[in-house]
Design a protein around this motif. Sequence first.
Motif, PDB file in Angstrom:
ATOM      1  N   SER A  95       0.855  -1.196   0.000  1.00 27.29           N
ATOM      2  CA  SER A  95       0.000   0.000   0.000  1.00 27.29           C
ATOM      3  C   SER A  95       0.881   1.232   0.000  1.00 27.29           C
ATOM      4  CB  SER A  95      -0.938   0.002   1.217  1.00 27.29           C
ATOM      5  OG  SER A  95      -0.186   0.042   2.423  1.00 27.29           O
ATOM      6  N   TRP A  96       0.351   2.312  -0.571  1.00 31.63           N
ATOM      7  CA  TRP A  96       1.113   3.550  -0.696  1.00 31.63           C
ATOM      8  C   TRP A  96       0.221   4.733  -0.348  1.00 31.63           C
ATOM      9  CZ3 TRP A  96       0.899  -0.208  -4.492  1.00 31.63           C
ATOM     10  CH2 TRP A  96       2.073  -0.920  -4.733  1.00 31.63           C
ATOM     11  N   PRO A  97       0.800   5.781   0.207  1.00 33.05           N
ATOM     12  CA  PRO A  97       0.036   7.022   0.383  1.00 33.05           C
ATOM     13  C   PRO A  97      -0.192   7.693  -0.964  1.00 33.05           C
ATOM     14  CG  PRO A  97       2.313   7.318   1.073  1.00 33.05           C
ATOM     15  CD  PRO A  97       2.146   5.865   0.789  1.00 33.05           C
ATOM     16  N   ALA A  98      -1.082   8.647  -0.963  1.00 28.88           N
ATOM     17  CA  ALA A  98      -1.474   9.272  -2.231  1.00 28.88           C
ATOM     18  C   ALA A  98      -0.310   9.959  -2.915  1.00 28.88           C
ATOM     19  CB  ALA A  98      -2.607  10.277  -1.977  1.00 28.88           C
ATOM     20  N   TYR A  99       0.613  10.540  -2.119  1.00 30.52           N
ATOM     21  CA  TYR A  99       1.695  11.309  -2.731  1.00 30.52           C
ATOM     22  C   TYR A  99       2.904  10.455  -3.074  1.00 30.52           C
ATOM     23  CZ  TYR A  99       1.584  11.559   2.362  1.00 30.52           C
ATOM     24  OH  TYR A  99       1.393  11.269   3.681  1.00 30.52           O
ATOM     25  N   GLN A 100       2.840   9.154  -2.869  1.00 26.41           N
ATOM     26  CA  GLN A 100       3.934   8.302  -3.311  1.00 26.41           C
ATOM     27  C   GLN A 100       3.633   7.631  -4.646  1.00 26.41           C
ATOM     28  OE1 GLN A 100       5.143   5.284  -0.545  1.00 26.41           O
ATOM     29  NE2 GLN A 100       7.019   4.809  -1.656  1.00 26.41           N
ATOM     30  N   MET A 101       2.454   7.817  -5.151  1.00 24.52           N
ATOM     31  CA  MET A 101       2.081   7.219  -6.422  1.00 24.52           C
ATOM     32  C   MET A 101       1.637   8.333  -7.371  1.00 24.52           C
ATOM     33  SD  MET A 101       1.995   4.147  -7.789  1.00 24.52           S
ATOM     34  CE  MET A 101       1.771   2.995  -6.430  1.00 24.52           C
ATOM     35  N   ALA A 102       2.524   8.695  -8.288  1.00 25.25           N
ATOM     36  CA  ALA A 102       2.178   9.687  -9.310  1.00 25.25           C
ATOM     37  C   ALA A 102       1.520   8.947 -10.469  1.00 25.25           C
ATOM     38  CB  ALA A 102       3.424  10.437  -9.770  1.00 25.25           C
ATOM     39  N   VAL A 103       0.248   9.207 -10.697  1.00 30.82           N
ATOM     40  CA  VAL A 103      -0.538   8.419 -11.648  1.00 30.82           C
ATOM     41  C   VAL A 103      -1.051   9.326 -12.765  1.00 30.82           C
ATOM     42  CG1 VAL A 103      -2.527   6.904 -11.955  1.00 30.82           C
ATOM     43  CG2 VAL A 103      -1.224   6.826  -9.825  1.00 30.82           C
ATOM     44  N   ALA A 104      -0.815   8.893 -13.994  1.00 28.59           N
ATOM     45  CA  ALA A 104      -1.423   9.528 -15.166  1.00 28.59           C
ATOM     46  C   ALA A 104      -2.526   8.616 -15.671  1.00 28.59           C
ATOM     47  CB  ALA A 104      -0.380   9.770 -16.254  1.00 28.59           C
ATOM     48  N   ARG A 105      -3.709   9.185 -15.903  1.00 28.70           N
ATOM     49  CA  ARG A 105      -4.855   8.398 -16.343  1.00 28.70           C
ATOM     50  C   ARG A 105      -5.276   8.855 -17.737  1.00 28.70           C
ATOM     51  NH1 ARG A 105      -9.165   9.463 -11.822  1.00 28.70           N
ATOM     52  NH2 ARG A 105      -8.266  11.565 -12.005  1.00 28.70           N
ATOM     53  N   LEU A 106      -5.513   7.890 -18.613  1.00 31.65           N
ATOM     54  CA  LEU A 106      -5.896   8.174 -19.988  1.00 31.65           C
ATOM     55  C   LEU A 106      -7.409   8.066 -20.134  1.00 31.65           C
ATOM     56  CD1 LEU A 106      -5.087   8.725 -22.933  1.00 31.65           C
ATOM     57  CD2 LEU A 106      -4.832   6.254 -23.235  1.00 31.65           C
ATOM     58  N   ASP A 107      -8.053   9.170 -20.395  1.00 34.56           N
ATOM     59  CA  ASP A 107      -9.503   9.233 -20.626  1.00 34.56           C
ATOM     60  C   ASP A 107     -10.312   8.563 -19.521  1.00 34.56           C
ATOM     61  OD1 ASP A 107      -9.098  10.571 -23.005  1.00 34.56           O
ATOM     62  OD2 ASP A 107      -9.110   8.760 -24.228  1.00 34.56           O
ATOM     63  N   PRO A 108     -10.145   8.977 -18.270  1.00 32.10           N
ATOM     64  CA  PRO A 108     -11.023   8.422 -17.221  1.00 32.10           C
ATOM     65  C   PRO A 108     -12.451   8.913 -17.419  1.00 32.10           C
ATOM     66  CG  PRO A 108      -9.741  10.252 -16.339  1.00 32.10           C
ATOM     67  CD  PRO A 108      -9.231  10.009 -17.734  1.00 32.10           C
ATOM     68  N   ASP A 109     -13.405   8.135 -16.954  1.00 29.68           N
ATOM     69  CA  ASP A 109     -14.805   8.542 -17.091  1.00 29.68           C
ATOM     70  C   ASP A 109     -15.081   9.840 -16.342  1.00 29.68           C
ATOM     71  OD1 ASP A 109     -15.319   6.333 -18.642  1.00 29.68           O
ATOM     72  OD2 ASP A 109     -15.962   5.094 -16.966  1.00 29.68           O
ATOM     73  N   ASN A 110     -14.391  10.051 -15.219  1.00 25.74           N
ATOM     74  CA  ASN A 110     -14.555  11.278 -14.445  1.00 25.74           C
ATOM     75  C   ASN A 110     -13.215  11.588 -13.786  1.00 25.74           C
ATOM     76  OD1 ASN A 110     -15.274  13.419 -12.839  1.00 25.74           O
ATOM     77  ND2 ASN A 110     -16.906  12.359 -11.733  1.00 25.74           N
ATOM     78  N   PHE A 111     -12.591  12.681 -14.176  1.00 29.78           N
ATOM     79  CA  PHE A 111     -11.283  13.022 -13.635  1.00 29.78           C
ATOM     80  C   PHE A 111     -11.355  13.288 -12.132  1.00 29.78           C
ATOM     81  CE2 PHE A 111      -8.081  16.165 -12.414  1.00 29.78           C
ATOM     82  CZ  PHE A 111      -6.919  15.534 -12.831  1.00 29.78           C
ATOM     83  N   ASP A 112     -12.430  13.909 -11.671  1.00 29.53           N
ATOM     84  CA  ASP A 112     -12.560  14.230 -10.252  1.00 29.53           C
ATOM     85  C   ASP A 112     -12.859  13.007  -9.400  1.00 29.53           C
ATOM     86  OD1 ASP A 112     -12.105  16.972 -10.604  1.00 29.53           O
ATOM     87  OD2 ASP A 112     -14.178  17.299 -11.191  1.00 29.53           O
ATOM     88  N   ASP A 113     -13.281  11.916 -10.007  1.00 29.12           N
ATOM     89  CA  ASP A 113     -13.476  10.664  -9.286  1.00 29.12           C
ATOM     90  C   ASP A 113     -12.129   9.947  -9.249  1.00 29.12           C
ATOM     91  OD1 ASP A 113     -14.225   8.263  -8.218  1.00 29.12           O
ATOM     92  OD2 ASP A 113     -15.400   7.608  -9.960  1.00 29.12           O
TER      93      ASP A 113
END
Length: 470
Positions: A188-206
């Motif tokens: 498991s990782w905290p939010a700031y240890q995983m830099a994630v790029a998402r391609l065309d998510p259904d909702n960016f704010d989700d």
Amino acid sequence: MLKRLSSLPASAMTRLAAMWREFYPAANHLQGETGARLASDTAMDRMYRTMWLDTERRAMVQTIRDMDRRDGRVKAIHRKLAADCIRGGLVLQVSEKASSETLKREWLAMKGRMQLDMAEKLRSDARGFVMEGNLPLQLVLNERLEVVAGIRMPSDTILPITDARGRFKNPAQAWEQRDVMTGTTLASWPAYQMAVARLDPDNFDDLGSMGRPFLDACATVWRKLVMTEEDLVIRRRQRAPLRMAHVLEGADEPELAAYRQRVEGEKNEISTDYYLNRRGAVTAVQGDATLGDIGDVTHLLDSFYAGSPAPKGLFGYTDGMARDILEDLKRSYYDEVDSLQDSMAAAYAVAFRIHLLFKGIDPGTDEFTLRYAQRRTETPNQVADLALKYMALGLPDDMVFADMGLDPDLVRAKRTEQAQRNDPYPPAAQGAGRGQGGMPRVSVTPGNAPKGESATAVSQAGGNGGKGRH
């Protein structure tokens, strides 16, 4: 010795938490926000996904990987997208002169440690981003609190732990990796240890809405295309060869069997004549004359490339395609490439900000920009032409170089170094040999170039500033 961010001192964790709330305000519990971010058809699925792997996403990623292994066309699309995205490498552009040297020094150091100056690393990240739809980079720190690696994790086993409102339940344990067989949590990782790029998510704010592979919508058409091409080969093998019909009147079963054995035993030899001692005939039966009708394959091939980002003309299928149509399709393809570049550069920028925070540096959101050097929507000639037009408008050199994807400070330093190395005389004044404001004289003639574009002419003044001879 490498360490995870969750094992850092409390003061460092506090700084990171503050950064996260400031940099991603939509990821936190906002005071004025009401309602749920999840769509009605995904709310129930999201609850089950927190208990186990996202089997649908994993199945789609496995399908895309299988397509890439089995079909050279899919592999060519992924390879070309990755190669076009990383061309020129990553460039840091700083807007504040006071902090430019510090930011560039830290960026070059982190870039070398994370191997972001290697084309193989950038190509691997870009190819994984296109194939899986997500680019999760696990940030690893050393004892000096320096980001030393951005490890690309397999996105099909990475799961965001979010609530019904699409936010992380606990930012200190925002991401988990699940075992494929048992569903147990491997890490498991905290939010700031995983830099994630998402391609065309259904909702960016989700934050639980993950990206989608670039060719996920083409998988169904691809299966039909491969099946039809296999059927076409089988049909040709069965119906294309020339066959012979042998007629022997009055022959009984032993005679017919002996004749058949003799003829088939000589089929690999060149036979020009048949000799019969009774009435009969040997007639040629032609193969299927409609084997050239492959309209169904052409339709499926067009449907497959219509759903992909690249036109089929870029991969050798140019039959019946006009050059001007191909140019328009290429522009649309390069728009997709630019969007991919922006998404990946944003993930690397998050990693750089976390590195700066551990160095005690807290830059503003607009103090630096991380981008890829070459935008694929523009050819080198178009980039140079646009830069000259900016110069004609009197824009500062730094803005012109930055828009070209160059580092203004590096260009300025190299220009000074070249002048000191090659010029035996003291360097000329800033405006010498240039027009007003130290800019070359640039004239733009609208409509005087192919396709209605403007023509650009550059005139460089002499050493006396264009005053002419005395």
